[in-house]
Scaffold this motif. Structure first.
Motif, PDB file in Angstrom:
ATOM      1  N   VAL A   3       0.822  -1.210   0.000  1.00 42.35           N
ATOM      2  CA  VAL A   3       0.000   0.000   0.000  1.00 42.35           C
ATOM      3  C   VAL A   3       0.856   1.259   0.000  1.00 42.35           C
ATOM      4  CG1 VAL A   3      -1.989  -1.116   1.079  1.00 42.35           C
ATOM      5  CG2 VAL A   3      -0.295   0.044   2.504  1.00 42.35           C
ATOM      6  N   THR A   4       0.230   2.320  -0.473  1.00 40.72           N
ATOM      7  CA  THR A   4       0.879   3.621  -0.550  1.00 40.72           C
ATOM      8  C   THR A   4      -0.139   4.697  -0.188  1.00 40.72           C
ATOM      9  OG1 THR A   4       2.263   5.021  -1.953  1.00 40.72           O
ATOM     10  CG2 THR A   4       0.431   3.884  -3.023  1.00 40.72           C
ATOM     11  N   VAL A   5       0.223   5.934  -0.328  1.00 40.45           N
ATOM     12  CA  VAL A   5      -0.651   7.050   0.035  1.00 40.45           C
ATOM     13  C   VAL A   5      -2.020   6.908  -0.637  1.00 40.45           C
ATOM     14  CG1 VAL A   5      -0.979   9.551  -0.130  1.00 40.45           C
ATOM     15  CG2 VAL A   5       1.274   8.617   0.438  1.00 40.45           C
ATOM     16  N   GLY A   6      -3.070   7.015   0.171  1.00 37.57           N
ATOM     17  CA  GLY A   6      -4.433   6.944  -0.334  1.00 37.57           C
ATOM     18  C   GLY A   6      -5.054   5.561  -0.314  1.00 37.57           C
ATOM     19  N   ASP A   7      -4.269   4.529  -0.052  1.00 38.45           N
ATOM     20  CA  ASP A   7      -4.828   3.193   0.051  1.00 38.45           C
ATOM     21  C   ASP A   7      -5.472   3.015   1.424  1.00 38.45           C
ATOM     22  OD1 ASP A   7      -4.101   2.507  -2.541  1.00 38.45           O
ATOM     23  OD2 ASP A   7      -2.170   1.689  -1.916  1.00 38.45           O
ATOM     24  N   VAL A   8      -6.246   1.952   1.596  1.00 40.08           N
ATOM     25  CA  VAL A   8      -7.069   1.747   2.786  1.00 40.08           C
ATOM     26  C   VAL A   8      -6.443   0.706   3.703  1.00 40.08           C
ATOM     27  CG1 VAL A   8      -9.364   1.019   3.587  1.00 40.08           C
ATOM     28  CG2 VAL A   8      -9.137   2.363   1.479  1.00 40.08           C
ATOM     29  N   LEU A   9      -6.453   1.013   4.993  1.00 40.19           N
ATOM     30  CA  LEU A   9      -5.944   0.102   6.004  1.00 40.19           C
ATOM     31  C   LEU A   9      -7.033  -0.210   7.024  1.00 40.19           C
ATOM     32  CD1 LEU A   9      -2.578   1.925   6.803  1.00 40.19           C
ATOM     33  CD2 LEU A   9      -2.899  -0.063   5.308  1.00 40.19           C
ATOM     34  N   LEU A  10      -7.174  -1.472   7.378  1.00 40.29           N
ATOM     35  CA  LEU A  10      -8.010  -1.886   8.497  1.00 40.29           C
ATOM     36  C   LEU A  10      -7.053  -2.135   9.649  1.00 40.29           C
ATOM     37  CD1 LEU A  10     -10.731  -2.775   9.745  1.00 40.29           C
ATOM     38  CD2 LEU A  10     -10.245  -5.069   8.876  1.00 40.29           C
ATOM     39  N   LEU A  11      -7.232  -1.393  10.719  1.00 40.40           N
ATOM     40  CA  LEU A  11      -6.316  -1.459  11.850  1.00 40.40           C
ATOM     41  C   LEU A  11      -6.985  -2.050  13.076  1.00 40.40           C
ATOM     42  CD1 LEU A  11      -4.852   2.164  11.763  1.00 40.40           C
ATOM     43  CD2 LEU A  11      -4.107   0.172  10.458  1.00 40.40           C
ATOM     44  N   ARG A  12      -6.166  -2.563  13.962  1.00 38.07           N
ATOM     45  CA  ARG A  12      -6.602  -2.900  15.309  1.00 38.07           C
ATOM     46  C   ARG A  12      -5.939  -1.869  16.205  1.00 38.07           C
ATOM     47  NH1 ARG A  12      -6.468  -7.977  15.150  1.00 38.07           N
ATOM     48  NH2 ARG A  12      -8.687  -8.179  14.987  1.00 38.07           N
ATOM     49  N   HIS A  13      -6.764  -1.105  16.929  1.00 35.38           N
ATOM     50  CA  HIS A  13      -6.258  -0.039  17.799  1.00 35.38           C
ATOM     51  C   HIS A  13      -7.140   0.021  19.040  1.00 35.38           C
ATOM     52  CE1 HIS A  13      -4.299   3.705  18.859  1.00 35.38           C
ATOM     53  NE2 HIS A  13      -5.494   4.257  19.028  1.00 35.38           N
ATOM     54  N   ASP A  14      -6.527  -0.058  20.207  1.00 33.62           N
ATOM     55  CA  ASP A  14      -7.285  -0.036  21.462  1.00 33.62           C
ATOM     56  C   ASP A  14      -8.428  -1.048  21.445  1.00 33.62           C
ATOM     57  OD1 ASP A  14      -5.643   1.962  22.450  1.00 33.62           O
ATOM     58  OD2 ASP A  14      -7.021   3.580  21.925  1.00 33.62           O
ATOM     59  N   ASP A  15      -8.133  -2.281  21.043  1.00 32.68           N
ATOM     60  CA  ASP A  15      -9.102  -3.381  20.997  1.00 32.68           C
ATOM     61  C   ASP A  15     -10.293  -3.122  20.083  1.00 32.68           C
ATOM     62  OD1 ASP A  15      -7.610  -4.990  22.754  1.00 32.68           O
ATOM     63  OD2 ASP A  15      -8.491  -3.965  24.484  1.00 32.68           O
TER      64      ASP A  15
ATOM     65  N   VAL B 281      -1.801  -3.450  11.453  1.00 35.15           N
ATOM     66  CA  VAL B 281      -2.607  -3.579  10.245  1.00 35.15           C
ATOM     67  C   VAL B 281      -3.197  -4.979  10.167  1.00 35.15           C
ATOM     68  CG1 VAL B 281      -2.630  -3.434   7.733  1.00 35.15           C
ATOM     69  CG2 VAL B 281      -1.198  -1.859   9.050  1.00 35.15           C
ATOM     70  N   VAL B 282      -4.516  -5.040  10.079  1.00 40.73           N
ATOM     71  CA  VAL B 282      -5.234  -6.306   9.954  1.00 40.73           C
ATOM     72  C   VAL B 282      -5.385  -6.688   8.490  1.00 40.73           C
ATOM     73  CG1 VAL B 282      -7.443  -7.461  10.422  1.00 40.73           C
ATOM     74  CG2 VAL B 282      -6.462  -5.903  12.121  1.00 40.73           C
ATOM     75  N   ALA B 283      -5.696  -5.680   7.646  1.00 46.31           N
ATOM     76  CA  ALA B 283      -5.883  -5.909   6.220  1.00 46.31           C
ATOM     77  C   ALA B 283      -5.654  -4.583   5.494  1.00 46.31           C
ATOM     78  CB  ALA B 283      -7.285  -6.434   5.925  1.00 46.31           C
ATOM     79  N   ALA B 284      -5.419  -4.678   4.185  1.00 48.43           N
ATOM     80  CA  ALA B 284      -5.166  -3.475   3.382  1.00 48.43           C
ATOM     81  C   ALA B 284      -5.754  -3.666   1.983  1.00 48.43           C
ATOM     82  CB  ALA B 284      -3.668  -3.222   3.288  1.00 48.43           C
ATOM     83  N   TRP B 285      -6.153  -2.541   1.390  1.00 51.05           N
ATOM     84  CA  TRP B 285      -6.738  -2.559   0.041  1.00 51.05           C
ATOM     85  C   TRP B 285      -6.122  -1.438  -0.773  1.00 51.05           C
ATOM     86  CZ3 TRP B 285      -9.350  -3.326   4.527  1.00 51.05           C
ATOM     87  CH2 TRP B 285     -10.085  -4.502   4.643  1.00 51.05           C
ATOM     88  N   ARG B 286      -5.828  -1.729  -2.028  1.00 52.52           N
ATOM     89  CA  ARG B 286      -5.310  -0.718  -2.965  1.00 52.52           C
ATOM     90  C   ARG B 286      -6.487   0.064  -3.547  1.00 52.52           C
ATOM     91  NH1 ARG B 286      -0.844   1.181  -3.880  1.00 52.52           N
ATOM     92  NH2 ARG B 286      -0.981   1.096  -6.110  1.00 52.52           N
ATOM     93  N   VAL B 287      -6.269   1.340  -3.803  1.00 52.93           N
ATOM     94  CA  VAL B 287      -7.261   2.194  -4.449  1.00 52.93           C
ATOM     95  C   VAL B 287      -6.655   2.674  -5.758  1.00 52.93           C
ATOM     96  CG1 VAL B 287      -8.617   4.314  -4.305  1.00 52.93           C
ATOM     97  CG2 VAL B 287      -8.252   2.918  -2.242  1.00 52.93           C
ATOM     98  N   GLY B 288      -7.227   2.238  -6.865  1.00 54.68           N
ATOM     99  CA  GLY B 288      -6.772   2.675  -8.183  1.00 54.68           C
ATOM    100  C   GLY B 288      -5.445   2.173  -8.630  1.00 54.68           C
TER     101      GLY B 288
END
Length: 142
Positions: free
Chosen positions: A95-107, A135-142
């Motif tokens: 991933v790079t700038v503008g891509d999407v991240l699913l995070l785990r933060h404070d449970d 980072v739990v998962a990531a997705w590219r945008v474009g």
């Protein structure tokens, strides 16, 4: 619910950096609000700024945490719901700038945008950055 065109194949608009910057500036001091400026709507609005496509169009309209949780639960959880809208996740290393991240933060799990070296998303008083997120998962945008 799946997009007819996966978001990773939607091209970013030519002026996407300026459009994303304008969105970030406009949200800098906007507090978190369910259905208007929560992690999902923030990320969707950023994707729309970059691609011109609203990936959450079919699920907008909720205004409470319970409604948001129900939407995610009906779609198999947050990661499955995002995958249904954005396509298959990729390695966070890609991933790079503008891509999407699913995070785990404070449970909690939350969606953010990759901002190069950190993650950015809505907080109680405006946008916040998280350095070295889990980072739990990531997705590219474009």
């Amino acid at each position: 619910m799946t997009l007819a065109t996966p978001v990773d194949t939607l091209p970013r608009l030519r002026d996407w950096p300026e459009r994303l910057d304008a969105l970030l500036r406009s949200r800098a001091a906007v507090p978190f609000e369910w259905g208007r400026n929560d992690c999902c709507t923030f990320v969707s609005d950023a994707i729309e700024a970059m691609t011109g496509h609203d990936v959450m169009e079919s699920v907008r309209g909720y205004s409470t945490a319970l409604q948001a949780q129900r939407l995610a639960h009906e779609r198999g959880g947050l990661q499955a719901a995002v995958t249904g809208l954005l396509g298959d996740p990729v390695s966070p290393a890609l991933v790079t700038v503008g891509d999407v991240l699913l995070l785990r933060h404070d449970d909690m799990e939350l969606l953010t945008l990759c901002n190069g070296t950190c993650a950015i998303g809505p907080g109680p008083s405006g946008l916040v950055t998280l350095a070295a997120p889990e980072v739990v998962a990531a997705w590219r945008v474009g």
